[in-house]
Write an enzyme that holds these catalytic residues in place. Sequence first.
Site, PDB file in Angstrom:
ATOM      1  N   ARG A  42       0.775  -1.137  -0.107  1.00 29.93           N
ATOM      2  CA  ARG A  42      -0.065   0.206   0.083  1.00 29.93           C
ATOM      3  C   ARG A  42       0.928   1.294   0.054  1.00 29.93           C
ATOM      4  NH1 ARG A  42      -5.689  -0.462   1.119  1.00 29.93           N
ATOM      5  NH2 ARG A  42      -6.266  -2.194   0.303  1.00 29.93           N
ATOM      6  N   ARG A  62      -6.029  13.188  -5.960  1.00 33.96           N
ATOM      7  CA  ARG A  62      -7.283  12.359  -5.861  1.00 33.96           C
ATOM      8  C   ARG A  62      -8.391  13.298  -5.645  1.00 33.96           C
ATOM      9  NH1 ARG A  62     -11.011   9.899  -4.072  1.00 33.96           N
ATOM     10  NH2 ARG A  62     -11.405   7.914  -3.224  1.00 33.96           N
ATOM     11  N   ASP A  99      -6.242  -2.496  -8.174  1.00 30.99           N
ATOM     12  CA  ASP A  99      -7.005  -2.869  -6.984  1.00 30.99           C
ATOM     13  C   ASP A  99      -7.108  -4.320  -7.166  1.00 30.99           C
ATOM     14  OD1 ASP A  99      -8.239  -1.949  -4.373  1.00 30.99           O
ATOM     15  OD2 ASP A  99      -9.227  -3.763  -5.045  1.00 30.99           O
TER      16      ASP A  99
HETATM   17  O1  CP3 Z   1       0.048  -1.422  -2.780  1.00 32.38           O
HETATM   18  C1  CP3 Z   1      -0.311  -0.680  -3.392  1.00 32.38           C
HETATM   19  O2  CP3 Z   1       0.060   0.686  -3.041  1.00 32.38           O
HETATM   20  C2  CP3 Z   1      -0.799  -0.866  -4.786  1.00 32.38           C
HETATM   21  C3  CP3 Z   1      -2.045  -0.566  -4.881  1.00 32.38           C
HETATM   22  C4  CP3 Z   1      -3.247  -1.271  -4.220  1.00 32.38           C
HETATM   23  C5  CP3 Z   1      -4.370  -1.143  -3.827  1.00 32.38           C
HETATM   24  N1  CP3 Z   1      -5.008  -2.025  -3.446  1.00 32.38           N
HETATM   25  C6  CP3 Z   1      -5.080   0.470  -4.036  1.00 32.38           C
HETATM   26  C7  CP3 Z   1      -6.228   0.913  -3.213  1.00 32.38           C
HETATM   27  C8  CP3 Z   1      -3.022  -2.801  -3.825  1.00 32.38           C
HETATM   28  C9  CP3 Z   1      -2.037  -3.646  -4.071  1.00 32.38           C
HETATM   29  C10 CP3 Z   1      -4.383  -3.173  -3.419  1.00 32.38           C
HETATM   30  C11 CP3 Z   1      -4.832  -4.549  -3.003  1.00 32.38           C
HETATM   31  C12 CP3 Z   1      -5.957  -4.971  -2.249  1.00 32.38           C
HETATM   32  N2  CP3 Z   1      -7.172  -4.266  -2.405  1.00 32.38           N
HETATM   33  C13 CP3 Z   1      -6.108  -5.955  -1.195  1.00 32.38           C
HETATM   34  C14 CP3 Z   1      -4.949  -6.694  -0.983  1.00 32.38           C
HETATM   35  C15 CP3 Z   1      -4.043  -6.053   0.110  1.00 32.38           C
HETATM   36  C16 CP3 Z   1      -4.607  -5.932   1.437  1.00 32.38           C
HETATM   37  O3  CP3 Z   1      -4.749  -4.812   1.882  1.00 32.38           O
HETATM   38  O4  CP3 Z   1      -5.246  -6.988   2.241  1.00 32.38           O
HETATM   39  C17 CP3 Z   1      -7.416  -5.747  -0.684  1.00 32.38           C
HETATM   40  C18 CP3 Z   1      -8.089  -6.579   0.372  1.00 32.38           C
HETATM   41  C19 CP3 Z   1      -8.090  -4.731  -1.702  1.00 32.38           C
HETATM   42  C20 CP3 Z   1      -9.679  -4.265  -1.308  1.00 32.38           C
HETATM   43  C21 CP3 Z   1      -9.706  -2.980  -1.082  1.00 32.38           C
HETATM   44  N3  CP3 Z   1      -9.452  -1.910  -1.724  1.00 32.38           N
HETATM   45  C22 CP3 Z   1     -10.282  -2.542   0.120  1.00 32.38           C
HETATM   46  C23 CP3 Z   1     -10.823  -3.422   1.303  1.00 32.38           C
HETATM   47  C24 CP3 Z   1     -10.194  -0.963  -0.080  1.00 32.38           C
HETATM   48  C25 CP3 Z   1     -10.798  -0.232   0.990  1.00 32.38           C
HETATM   49  C26 CP3 Z   1     -10.272  -0.134   2.396  1.00 32.38           C
HETATM   50  C27 CP3 Z   1      -9.049   0.615   2.421  1.00 32.38           C
HETATM   51  O5  CP3 Z   1      -8.056   0.055   2.712  1.00 32.38           O
HETATM   52  O6  CP3 Z   1      -9.122   1.877   1.820  1.00 32.38           O
HETATM   53  C28 CP3 Z   1      -9.624  -0.562  -1.176  1.00 32.38           C
HETATM   54  C29 CP3 Z   1      -9.506   0.549  -1.679  1.00 32.38           C
HETATM   55  C30 CP3 Z   1      -8.231   1.199  -1.946  1.00 32.38           C
HETATM   56  N4  CP3 Z   1      -7.341   0.441  -2.669  1.00 32.38           N
HETATM   57  C31 CP3 Z   1      -7.561   2.343  -1.828  1.00 32.38           C
HETATM   58  C32 CP3 Z   1      -6.314   2.250  -2.524  1.00 32.38           C
HETATM   59  C33 CP3 Z   1      -5.241   3.358  -2.537  1.00 32.38           C
HETATM   60  C34 CP3 Z   1      -7.921   3.651  -1.331  1.00 32.38           C
HETATM   61  C35 CP3 Z   1      -8.849   4.247  -2.015  1.00 32.38           C
HETATM   62  C36 CP3 Z   1      -8.833   5.731  -1.532  1.00 32.38           C
HETATM   63  O7  CP3 Z   1      -8.132   6.369  -2.259  1.00 32.38           O
HETATM   64  O8  CP3 Z   1     -10.099   6.153  -1.180  1.00 32.38           O
END
Ligand code: CP3
Length: 346
Positions: free
Chosen positions: A26, A39, A76
């Site tokens: 992340r 954003r 994502d």
């Molecule tokens: O790692 C990185 O920086 C690359 C980008 C990346 C994102 N999501 C961007 C994101 C990666 C590798 C992911 C993977 C992801 N997404 C996982 C597996 C890793 C983990 O954290 O367990 C999972 C379970 C998700 C599903 C997901 N996406 C959730 C549950 C959420 C909302 C909760 C949260 O953590 O914000 C997201 C949103 C998300 N994915 C954001 C980002 C930058 C936030 C969105 C925003 O800017 O509001």
Amino acid sequence: MTLKNDLIIRAALGEKVERTPVWLMRQAGRILPEYRAIRSKMGGFIELVKSPEFACEVSIQPVDILGVDAAIIFSDILVIPEAMGLSYKMVESKGPWFEKTIHNLSDIEALGIASEENYSYVLDAIKLTKKELNNRVPLIGFAGAPWTIFAYMVEGSGSKTFSQAKKFLYTQPELSHRLLQKITDSTINYLRSQINTGTDMIQLFDSWAGILSSAQYTEFALAYISKICDALKKSHPNTPITVFAKGAFFALKEMSDLNCDTIGLDWNMSIKHSRVDVGNNKTLQGNMDPCLLYSDNATIKKETEKMLFEFGPNRYIANLGHGLYPDIEKEKVIYFVETIKNYKHS
Ligand code: CP3
């Protein structure tokens, strides 16, 4: 073109490295004010993911600002359910939400197997990011592991227990396997496309591994991760694969048989015991508690050096035990990265 900094690739393949390489789960996104600034001017999260220019910029920011040894493509894991036909919304401060979820055979049969036309925007983002990175550091591609994707497709949103998804495993095991196989086929297509487009290494995220029993994990999760690793190694033997199964300390021994190069550890896992379980033929990645980065620099340094010492100089990629939290200060993240890059094993 060869990479100028290939420390992470060499560490993944078990080659000697001059220092411990580091990247952070992340890292692309929320912790950087630079990300939040762009954003706030754009639409929702999904639109951002679908904009190659934005994705490229956010992927590269941590390389410039944090000094990490790899970029990860800004996307994502939920690209795959969408590409198979289940669209989702990202609800502000709540997380993903699916209007339609999977209940029965006809729901599963209605799903497609994802292929290039369904996720071409990710490939466009990879192309652009590779070009802009200009081989400074490797670009990591990723996907969710089949069980974690299944969990979202059945549950329809995040959950503490994923009890609907687990209920499906207990009550409809055959249908569960059918759905997992479809996700697996889609994921193999997706990751092969990512590698063909230029990603230098791959990580599978099994974020909800830790809520399954050990027997369920073997049957419903590892079996499919194993198929993905085998398929990728067959088509792309030189691309390193990392498997990160959060909470799956009980499966580490079995994971040592996977056709992958690196195993990610979360912060609950003991470094010493994990090394014994995984053996010496795989690289370990992890595993600092992201909450350490709320403390002062002296504490960060002390705990980070302890971690580096315990993992040792080889077959190791430094990282957190899960993703960065959005309210962690960027200066603390930079200090963590610097501490790792300056550490010398005596
Ligand atoms: O790692 C990185 O920086 C690359 C980008 C990346 C994102 N999501 C961007 C994101 C990666 C590798 C992911 C993977 C992801 N997404 C996982 C597996 C890793 C983990 O954290 O367990 C999972 C379970 C998700 C599903 C997901 N996406 C959730 C549950 C959420 C909302 C909760 C949260 O953590 O914000 C997201 C949103 C998300 N994915 C954001 C980002 C930058 C936030 C969105 C925003 O800017 O509001």
